[in-house]
Write an enzyme that holds these catalytic residues in place. Sequence first.
Site, PDB file in Angstrom:
ATOM      1  N   ASP A 361       0.851  -1.187   0.000  1.00  0.00           N
ATOM      2  CA  ASP A 361       0.000   0.000   0.000  1.00  0.00           C
ATOM      3  C   ASP A 361       0.894   1.247   0.000  1.00  0.00           C
ATOM      4  OD1 ASP A 361      -2.743   0.987   0.230  1.00  0.00           O
ATOM      5  OD2 ASP A 361      -2.039   1.843   2.127  1.00  0.00           O
ATOM      6  N   ASN A 369      -2.635  12.647  -2.766  1.00  0.00           N
ATOM      7  CA  ASN A 369      -3.636  12.958  -3.795  1.00  0.00           C
ATOM      8  C   ASN A 369      -4.321  14.298  -3.505  1.00  0.00           C
ATOM      9  OD1 ASN A 369      -4.336  11.733  -6.210  1.00  0.00           O
ATOM     10  ND2 ASN A 369      -6.272  10.954  -5.418  1.00  0.00           N
ATOM     11  N   ASP A 378      -2.214  10.050 -10.155  1.00  0.00           N
ATOM     12  CA  ASP A 378      -2.190   9.003 -11.179  1.00  0.00           C
ATOM     13  C   ASP A 378      -0.761   8.720 -11.639  1.00  0.00           C
ATOM     14  OD1 ASP A 378      -4.908   8.847 -11.007  1.00  0.00           O
ATOM     15  OD2 ASP A 378      -5.321   9.947 -12.870  1.00  0.00           O
ATOM     16  N   GLU A 405      -4.782   2.529  -4.149  1.00  0.00           N
ATOM     17  CA  GLU A 405      -3.330   2.633  -4.065  1.00  0.00           C
ATOM     18  C   GLU A 405      -2.700   1.325  -3.595  1.00  0.00           C
ATOM     19  OE1 GLU A 405      -4.919   4.145  -0.073  1.00  0.00           O
ATOM     20  OE2 GLU A 405      -5.527   4.095  -2.172  1.00  0.00           O
TER      21      GLU A 405
END
Length: 489
Positions: A361, A369, A378, A405
């Site tokens: 992760d 983000n 992204d 993620e």
Amino acid sequence: MNHEPILTSKRDILIVDDTPANLRLLTRILSGEGYEVRVASSGKQALRSVESKPPSLIILDIMMPEIDGYQVCQQLKAKPETCEIPVIFLSALDEVMNKVKAFEFGGVDYITKPFEPIEVVARVDNQFRLRELQLQLQEKNLELQLLLTVTQAINEASDVDTALNVILEEVCQTLGWDFGEAWIPNGEETILQSNAIWYREDDNLVDFYHHQHLTFPFNEGLPGRVWQSKKIQFIEDFGAYYPMKSPHFSEESVSLKSALAVPILFANKIFAIVIVYSKNTRIFDQRSQDIFHSIATQLGSMIQRKQAEKLLKKANQELERLATFDWLTQIPNRRCFDEYLFQEWRRLGREQQSLSLILCDVDYFKLYNDHYGHQEGDDCLQQVAQALRRAVRRPADLVARYGGEEFAVILPNTEGESAVIVAERIREEIKKLKIMHSYSNVSEYVTLSLGVSCLIPTQDYSPEPLVYWADQALYEAKKQGRDRVIYHF
């Protein structure tokens, strides 16, 4: 199938009688009607004559010295090469039992002496008409058998090359052609290439074709002529009409006289060209042309179907790939992960070998983000995915996007300690990226937390325990401060 071509019935007759006057009279009557006549004055002489050159019809006297007509007929019917020759018995015996006996021995008709010329001609003509009808029926049966065999071969063929080879062999043997070849365009449709051949067992024909994979320009020779016109071409004298400049023709080779070239079409699109040759000059053969046309129609349909199946298979494969592919990260998606994990769980359960799983992760990705924006987020996930692919090196190992993620790595035939080494390599590979993450509580760069589990699968259980323990290990890695690998023993 292995058939010789059926020839049209000849008009040659053997007359067998020990009375010279009868031989002279019958010869004059039948010769006058255009028949080719030869005679024998005894049963033994008749048998020798038939063995030397089988006639189309025999007129056989019954009462003869040494060996009578019944015995002659019996011997003829006992041999495969002469049993089909029709025999008309000739006798002064007009009793019903004599006639019955004649038919029992294989006779097809009976003429009583003294005979009338008009009756003799009528009975002989009738037998030749029957023989002609019989030959026509045999031809039709062979044609139907040929079409049935070829149709079955086309339907069962796995590819076009297999179908073309079967067609060449069946058609050439059944219709009496000596040499056959098939031409198909290459992928770019710039040249024709030879894809199949067939030839009779003949030393000259064996050497006649040097090798199979030849090419021919679209605008040259007989193949090019058929390709341009899309029409059947029949050539009575192939050598005079078209100089043999094809790569497989050599000047020293035996010459082929006649040729029949057939385009394989479907919906006016040409897929292949079949050409058959004969060492003897042949006149226009409507029978061969009609059969070829019927076969060509079926083969064209088969080729079109195979091509459509190929395109459909390719499209389905692409759809399957898209369905198991993550567009953002360019790696397999969760569906692919689930399918591969189940497949390897089953396989390694049978083999009783280890299966390891890594769940990882991106640390504090939501903060990344929120502050850098979705586009940067992204880009970050894309770089992480490619870093995982670099770190996981075996072809059997699978890197997949697990969700958001989260990423997953399936490691078949891998012990837990080896999986930990892979996980550490992944973690180091991510650090090398040096993706700035000013809002992480662990590092100024993007990092990963990784959980590792390993089990020997069993057929009685699903892979859920493997996923559960990897997830618990990942949770523990986060709990202990992130940017680390935890292995659940």
